[in-house]
Write an enzyme that holds these catalytic residues in place. Structure first.
Site, short mmCIF file in Angstrom:
data_model
loop_
_atom_site.label_atom_id
_atom_site.label_comp_id
_atom_site.label_asym_id
_atom_site.label_seq_id
_atom_site.Cartn_x
_atom_site.Cartn_y
_atom_site.Cartn_z
CB SER A 1 -10.31 29.44 7.82
OG SER A 1 -9.56 30.60 8.10
CB ALA A 2 -14.41 26.47 4.86
#
Length: 405
Positions: A74-75
């Site tokens: 999710s970065a």
């Protein structure tokens, strides 16, 4: 390789005053079970930390190389969030317009009042799908958008927030496609990665596949790796166990999960979870969001910045805060970015960025001029505050204070 990294095993460079970051990086291998990782830090547009160590693959012995990249989970969302903000900066998107203005099919099932602003701040009310996508559907670039156009919100859009773990990516991707005619991965490649010389991809080109390491789960070290072990709140534990909870349903929007090490997953455009990056690229991207960055690199001459001051303000102005309907704990969001807080500790009150499930992290702190990127092949439980990343952030905080003029 033994898995215990010493100072001599760490490759890269550290500017004077940032040695504590290298010390923390080494301790991650010695005390926190790190297998392979990289960390990079920019300050005022100049690279001051660029380190890597361990193995390229979580289950292998080949050393991590200078150009090794990993899936950052999710970065990815933080880099993807830059796209609609830049389109707004260029006059292409109105943040207060209904999403249906650009994507008419999205108006169905009670979503006609969902604004672009709601979509970016996890307030759209569609973190789940009534019918989860299969792995093939999740990766095909079309099924996610079709499913979300038909999906009824699980709360009144704009009235509350909850982490759109997978659906965020399909929402942003379709919005960008409708506005620009390009996929979000193509737009990032053309408008962000190539101009800045970033080794970052949403949709990995075949010619770069040899650079990407294998990721996998790793166990918590005995004794918690020297960290204070916090008891998980009962409400959080119960939410993850309950198959009917928004938590389980949001993280189960793809069922079963794809093989994250497969060529198909790496090549697909998954703007919520499938970005592939070096730590250097994450840090450099965030550095360019807050100011000009140095050059040259791949023909980049230096001097440009991504966000105008007004856009930077939008990125880190609080839009959502408080108990998160999906993550259960408190979260804070700007427009597409997580903001500094107890659940997502970054460098300081003005920091913005995004962690990745399992450990990865990218963020910027305009007040100090710091931009940070960390990638790892060893995935741990947790979404927002991995102990390895947090140890590095604490070291950066200490170093940046010590080197300030």
């Amino acid at each position: 390789m033994s898995g215990i990294v010493g100072v001599a095993d760490v490759q890269g460079t550290v500017a004077a005053g940032f040695e504590p970051v290298k010390d923390a990086f080494v301790r991650n291998f010695r005390e926190r079970g790190e297998r392979g990782a990289a960390v990079a830090v920019y300050r005022d547009g100049h690279k001051v930390v660029d380190l890597w160590a361990g193995t390229r693959d979580v289950d292998g012995a080949e050393p991590w190389a200078v150009d090794t990249a990993q899936i950052v989970h999710s970065a990815t969302k933080g880099v993807a969030a830059a796209v609609p903000l830049l389109l707004h900066q260029r006059g292409r998107i109105d943040l207060d317009a209904p999403v249906g203005t650009y994507w008419p099919e999205f108006k169905a099932a009670g979503k006609e009042r969902v604004l672009v602003r709601h979509l970016l701040s996890h307030r759209a009310g569609v973190p789940v799908l009534d019918r989860p996508l299969s792995p093939a559907e999740a990766l095909d670039g079309e099924s996610g958008a079709h499913a979300l156009a038909a999906q009824r919100p699980v709360w009144e859009p704009g009235t509350d927030h909850g982490y759109h773990a997978y659906t965020y990516g399909w929402l942003v991707a379709e919005l960008v496609r409708r506005v620009t005619g390009r996929s979000v991965g193509r737009w990032i490649a053309d408008e962000i990665a190539r101009p800045l010389g970033l080794d970052f991809w949403i949709g990995l080109p075949p010619e770069e596949a040899h650079r990407v390491g294998r990721i996998g789960r790793i166990e918590e070290p005995a004794g918690g790796g020297g960290e204070l072990r916090l008891r998980v709140k009962r409400s959080v534990a119960e939410a993850y166990k309950d198959p009917q909870s928004l938590t389980r349903r949001a993280f189960g929007a793809i069922d079963p999960l794809p093989d994250l090490n497969s060529a198909a997953y790496r090549a697909a455009e998954m703007p919520a979870s499938g970005g592939i990056s070096t730590a250097r690229a994450l840090a450099r991207c965030y550095a360019a969001m807050i100011g000009p960055v140095d050059g040259p690199r791949y023909g980049y001459r230096g001097g440009e910045r991504l966000f105008a001051p007004a856009t930077l303000t939008l990125a880190r102005t609080e839009e959502s805060a408080g108990p998160d309907r999906v993550l259960v704990v408190g979260t804070r969001f700007g427009l597409g970015f997580m903001l500094h807080g107890a659940g997502t500790p970054l460098l300081g009150p003005g920091s913005f960025g995004h962690p990745g499930s399992g450990g990865s992290l990218g963020f910027a702190d305009p007040e100090s001029g710091i931009a940070f990127g960390y990638v790892t092949n060893g995935m741990r439980k947790g979404v927002t505050a991995d102990p390895r990343a947090q140890a590095l952030v604490r070291a950066v905080r200490s170093a940046s204070r010590g080197t300030s003029s």
